[in-house]
Design a protein around this motif. Structure first.
Motif, PDB file in Angstrom:
ATOM      1  N   GLY A 143     -13.094  19.021  13.634  1.00  0.00           N
ATOM      2  CA  GLY A 143     -14.107  17.989  13.769  1.00  0.00           C
ATOM      3  C   GLY A 143     -13.600  16.577  13.554  1.00  0.00           C
ATOM      4  O   GLY A 143     -12.892  16.302  12.605  1.00  0.00           O
ATOM      5  N   THR A 144     -13.984  15.706  14.449  1.00  0.00           N
ATOM      6  CA  THR A 144     -13.667  14.291  14.336  1.00  0.00           C
ATOM      7  C   THR A 144     -14.531  13.676  13.240  1.00  0.00           C
ATOM      8  O   THR A 144     -15.685  14.024  13.096  1.00  0.00           O
ATOM      9  CB  THR A 144     -13.927  13.600  15.689  1.00  0.00           C
ATOM     10  N   GLY A 145     -13.949  12.772  12.449  1.00  0.00           N
ATOM     11  CA  GLY A 145     -14.718  12.087  11.409  1.00  0.00           C
ATOM     12  C   GLY A 145     -13.857  11.734  10.216  1.00  0.00           C
ATOM     13  O   GLY A 145     -12.627  11.755  10.283  1.00  0.00           O
ATOM     14  N   ASN A 146     -14.518  11.432   9.116  1.00  0.00           N
ATOM     15  CA  ASN A 146     -13.815  11.019   7.910  1.00  0.00           C
ATOM     16  C   ASN A 146     -13.029  12.161   7.288  1.00  0.00           C
ATOM     17  O   ASN A 146     -13.521  13.278   7.171  1.00  0.00           O
ATOM     18  CB  ASN A 146     -14.793  10.473   6.875  1.00  0.00           C
ATOM     19  N   MET A 147     -11.807  11.844   6.883  1.00  0.00           N
ATOM     20  CA  MET A 147     -10.969  12.790   6.147  1.00  0.00           C
ATOM     21  C   MET A 147     -11.013  12.472   4.651  1.00  0.00           C
ATOM     22  O   MET A 147     -11.000  13.365   3.820  1.00  0.00           O
ATOM     23  CB  MET A 147      -9.529  12.725   6.647  1.00  0.00           C
ATOM     24  N   GLN A 148     -11.009  11.187   4.323  1.00  0.00           N
ATOM     25  CA  GLN A 148     -11.129  10.697   2.942  1.00  0.00           C
ATOM     26  C   GLN A 148     -11.969   9.431   2.996  1.00  0.00           C
ATOM     27  O   GLN A 148     -11.823   8.629   3.921  1.00  0.00           O
ATOM     28  CB  GLN A 148      -9.755  10.332   2.368  1.00  0.00           C
ATOM     29  N   THR A 149     -12.816   9.228   1.994  1.00  0.00           N
ATOM     30  CA  THR A 149     -13.625   8.013   1.961  1.00  0.00           C
ATOM     31  C   THR A 149     -13.634   7.427   0.560  1.00  0.00           C
ATOM     32  O   THR A 149     -13.408   8.126  -0.421  1.00  0.00           O
ATOM     33  CB  THR A 149     -15.090   8.291   2.379  1.00  0.00           C
ATOM     34  N   GLY A 150     -13.899   6.137   0.499  1.00  0.00           N
ATOM     35  CA  GLY A 150     -14.105   5.479  -0.783  1.00  0.00           C
ATOM     36  C   GLY A 150     -12.858   5.278  -1.619  1.00  0.00           C
ATOM     37  O   GLY A 150     -12.941   5.254  -2.843  1.00  0.00           O
ATOM     38  N   ILE A 151     -11.698   5.115  -0.990  1.00  0.00           N
ATOM     39  CA  ILE A 151     -10.480   4.836  -1.743  1.00  0.00           C
ATOM     40  C   ILE A 151     -10.546   3.359  -2.144  1.00  0.00           C
ATOM     41  O   ILE A 151     -10.525   2.478  -1.288  1.00  0.00           O
ATOM     42  CB  ILE A 151      -9.219   5.123  -0.903  1.00  0.00           C
ATOM     43  N   ARG A 152     -10.684   3.098  -3.429  1.00  0.00           N
ATOM     44  CA  ARG A 152     -10.878   1.724  -3.919  1.00  0.00           C
ATOM     45  C   ARG A 152      -9.549   0.981  -3.958  1.00  0.00           C
ATOM     46  O   ARG A 152      -8.596   1.432  -4.563  1.00  0.00           O
ATOM     47  CB  ARG A 152     -11.511   1.740  -5.305  1.00  0.00           C
ATOM     48  N   MET A 153      -9.518  -0.158  -3.289  1.00  0.00           N
ATOM     49  CA  MET A 153      -8.321  -0.992  -3.259  1.00  0.00           C
ATOM     50  C   MET A 153      -8.331  -1.923  -4.468  1.00  0.00           C
ATOM     51  O   MET A 153      -9.392  -2.369  -4.911  1.00  0.00           O
ATOM     52  CB  MET A 153      -8.267  -1.803  -1.965  1.00  0.00           C
ATOM     53  N   SER A 154      -7.143  -2.210  -4.992  1.00  0.00           N
ATOM     54  CA  SER A 154      -7.050  -3.135  -6.123  1.00  0.00           C
ATOM     55  C   SER A 154      -6.240  -4.350  -5.710  1.00  0.00           C
ATOM     56  O   SER A 154      -5.285  -4.249  -4.945  1.00  0.00           O
ATOM     57  CB  SER A 154      -6.411  -2.449  -7.332  1.00  0.00           C
ATOM     58  N   GLY A 155      -6.673  -5.501  -6.191  1.00  0.00           N
ATOM     59  CA  GLY A 155      -5.995  -6.740  -5.859  1.00  0.00           C
ATOM     60  C   GLY A 155      -6.420  -7.259  -4.499  1.00  0.00           C
ATOM     61  O   GLY A 155      -7.401  -6.812  -3.902  1.00  0.00           O
ATOM     62  N   HIS A 156      -5.667  -8.220  -4.015  1.00  0.00           N
ATOM     63  CA  HIS A 156      -5.926  -8.841  -2.723  1.00  0.00           C
ATOM     64  C   HIS A 156      -4.652  -8.759  -1.902  1.00  0.00           C
ATOM     65  O   HIS A 156      -3.573  -9.038  -2.416  1.00  0.00           O
ATOM     66  CB  HIS A 156      -6.336 -10.308  -2.928  1.00  0.00           C
ATOM     67  N   GLY A 157      -4.753  -8.347  -0.664  1.00  0.00           N
ATOM     68  CA  GLY A 157      -3.564  -8.256   0.162  1.00  0.00           C
ATOM     69  C   GLY A 157      -3.868  -7.886   1.590  1.00  0.00           C
ATOM     70  O   GLY A 157      -5.018  -7.884   2.031  1.00  0.00           O
ATOM     71  N   ARG A 158      -2.788  -7.552   2.299  1.00  0.00           N
ATOM     72  CA  ARG A 158      -2.870  -7.186   3.712  1.00  0.00           C
ATOM     73  C   ARG A 158      -2.051  -5.924   3.951  1.00  0.00           C
ATOM     74  O   ARG A 158      -0.931  -5.811   3.457  1.00  0.00           O
ATOM     75  CB  ARG A 158      -2.312  -8.303   4.582  1.00  0.00           C
ATOM     76  N   ILE A 159      -2.606  -5.033   4.736  1.00  0.00           N
ATOM     77  CA  ILE A 159      -1.859  -3.854   5.164  1.00  0.00           C
ATOM     78  C   ILE A 159      -1.027  -4.269   6.367  1.00  0.00           C
ATOM     79  O   ILE A 159      -1.553  -4.770   7.359  1.00  0.00           O
ATOM     80  CB  ILE A 159      -2.801  -2.689   5.508  1.00  0.00           C
ATOM     81  N   LEU A 160       0.284  -4.076   6.261  1.00  0.00           N
ATOM     82  CA  LEU A 160       1.190  -4.488   7.328  1.00  0.00           C
ATOM     83  C   LEU A 160       1.697  -3.311   8.157  1.00  0.00           C
ATOM     84  O   LEU A 160       2.127  -3.493   9.294  1.00  0.00           O
ATOM     85  CB  LEU A 160       2.384  -5.238   6.738  1.00  0.00           C
ATOM     86  N   GLU A 161       1.647  -2.119   7.585  1.00  0.00           N
ATOM     87  CA  GLU A 161       2.183  -0.935   8.266  1.00  0.00           C
ATOM     88  C   GLU A 161       1.523   0.300   7.659  1.00  0.00           C
ATOM     89  O   GLU A 161       1.235   0.334   6.463  1.00  0.00           O
ATOM     90  CB  GLU A 161       3.695  -0.870   8.050  1.00  0.00           C
ATOM     91  N   VAL A 162       1.294   1.310   8.487  1.00  0.00           N
ATOM     92  CA  VAL A 162       0.771   2.599   8.042  1.00  0.00           C
ATOM     93  C   VAL A 162       1.679   3.677   8.604  1.00  0.00           C
ATOM     94  O   VAL A 162       2.116   3.598   9.753  1.00  0.00           O
ATOM     95  CB  VAL A 162      -0.678   2.834   8.533  1.00  0.00           C
ATOM     96  N   TYR A 163       1.992   4.683   7.787  1.00  0.00           N
ATOM     97  CA  TYR A 163       2.772   5.818   8.283  1.00  0.00           C
ATOM     98  C   TYR A 163       2.399   7.073   7.508  1.00  0.00           C
ATOM     99  O   TYR A 163       1.791   7.005   6.440  1.00  0.00           O
ATOM    100  CB  TYR A 163       4.283   5.549   8.221  1.00  0.00           C
ATOM    101  N   GLY A 164       2.739   8.211   8.080  1.00  0.00           N
ATOM    102  CA  GLY A 164       2.472   9.489   7.436  1.00  0.00           C
ATOM    103  C   GLY A 164       3.729  10.330   7.375  1.00  0.00           C
ATOM    104  O   GLY A 164       4.644  10.164   8.186  1.00  0.00           O
ATOM    105  N   ILE A 165       3.764  11.228   6.407  1.00  0.00           N
ATOM    106  CA  ILE A 165       4.848  12.197   6.295  1.00  0.00           C
ATOM    107  C   ILE A 165       4.212  13.580   6.247  1.00  0.00           C
ATOM    108  O   ILE A 165       3.356  13.850   5.390  1.00  0.00           O
ATOM    109  CB  ILE A 165       5.722  11.939   5.058  1.00  0.00           C
ATOM    110  N   VAL A 166       4.602  14.441   7.181  1.00  0.00           N
ATOM    111  CA  VAL A 166       4.030  15.780   7.279  1.00  0.00           C
ATOM    112  C   VAL A 166       4.445  16.589   6.050  1.00  0.00           C
ATOM    113  O   VAL A 166       5.625  16.692   5.723  1.00  0.00           O
ATOM    114  CB  VAL A 166       4.494  16.491   8.570  1.00  0.00           C
ATOM    115  N   ASP A 167       3.459  17.137   5.354  1.00  0.00           N
ATOM    116  CA  ASP A 167       3.692  17.928   4.145  1.00  0.00           C
ATOM    117  C   ASP A 167       3.597  19.422   4.449  1.00  0.00           C
ATOM    118  O   ASP A 167       4.376  20.220   3.949  1.00  0.00           O
ATOM    119  CB  ASP A 167       2.666  17.529   3.088  1.00  0.00           C
ATOM    120  N   VAL A 168       2.621  19.796   5.263  1.00  0.00           N
ATOM    121  CA  VAL A 168       2.437  21.185   5.698  1.00  0.00           C
ATOM    122  C   VAL A 168       2.237  21.142   7.204  1.00  0.00           C
ATOM    123  O   VAL A 168       1.351  20.436   7.692  1.00  0.00           O
ATOM    124  CB  VAL A 168       1.210  21.833   5.024  1.00  0.00           C
ATOM    125  N   ASP A 169       3.062  21.882   7.946  1.00  0.00           N
ATOM    126  CA  ASP A 169       2.962  21.800   9.409  1.00  0.00           C
ATOM    127  C   ASP A 169       1.692  22.462   9.915  1.00  0.00           C
ATOM    128  O   ASP A 169       1.131  23.344   9.292  1.00  0.00           O
ATOM    129  CB  ASP A 169       4.200  22.390  10.097  1.00  0.00           C
TER     130      ASP A 169
END
Length: 125
Positions: free
Chosen positions: A14-40
């Motif tokens: 199903g398409t949709g949220n996988m995780q929600t409500g992750i509270r960010m701390s401080g002030h900043g900018r996301i410059l890059e996102v990446y993932g590392i496969v843990d379980v294939d």
């Protein structure tokens, strides 16, 4: 700049949220996102696009595509993040991780991926 662990994600369909409500701390900018496969993934033809949302607004870029053929420990780069304001967060902003499944048939086991972001922290909150 700092690398921030966002979440370990995986779900069974199903398409949709996988995780929600992750509270960010401080002030900043996301410059890059990446993932590392843990379980294939074990389902053939699974193709998942994972994107980030900050306080209800999609990050422009940063989409990580996870394929059935990706091996454990594979690093999956996200698309380029555009510095257009949608990548900025403030102290207390909530981050959501969403998935879009691009697969035919039933998705029953897509494995697990750890998601990270490269963040530039700035003054202020």
């Amino acid at each position: 700049m700092k690398t921030v662990f966002l979440a370990s994600v995986g779900c069974t369909g199903g398409t949709g949220n996988m995780q929600t409500g992750i509270r960010m701390s401080g002030h900043g900018r996301i410059l890059e996102v990446y993932g590392i496969v843990d379980v294939d993934a074990t389902d053939a033809d699974v193709d998942i696009s994972i994107n980030i949302e900050i306080d209800g607004t999609n990050l422009t870029g940063g989409v990580v595509t996870w394929l059935f053929s990706d091996a454990v420990a594979a690093k999956k780069a996200g698309t380029a993040v555009t510095d257009d304001g949608a990548n900025e967060f403030h102290d207390g902003d909530l981050l959501d991780i969403e998935a879009t499944y691009n697969a035919a048939g039933t998705v029953t086991d897509i494995g697990r991926m750890n998601l990270f972001a490269r963040v530039l922290y700035e003054l202020g909150n």
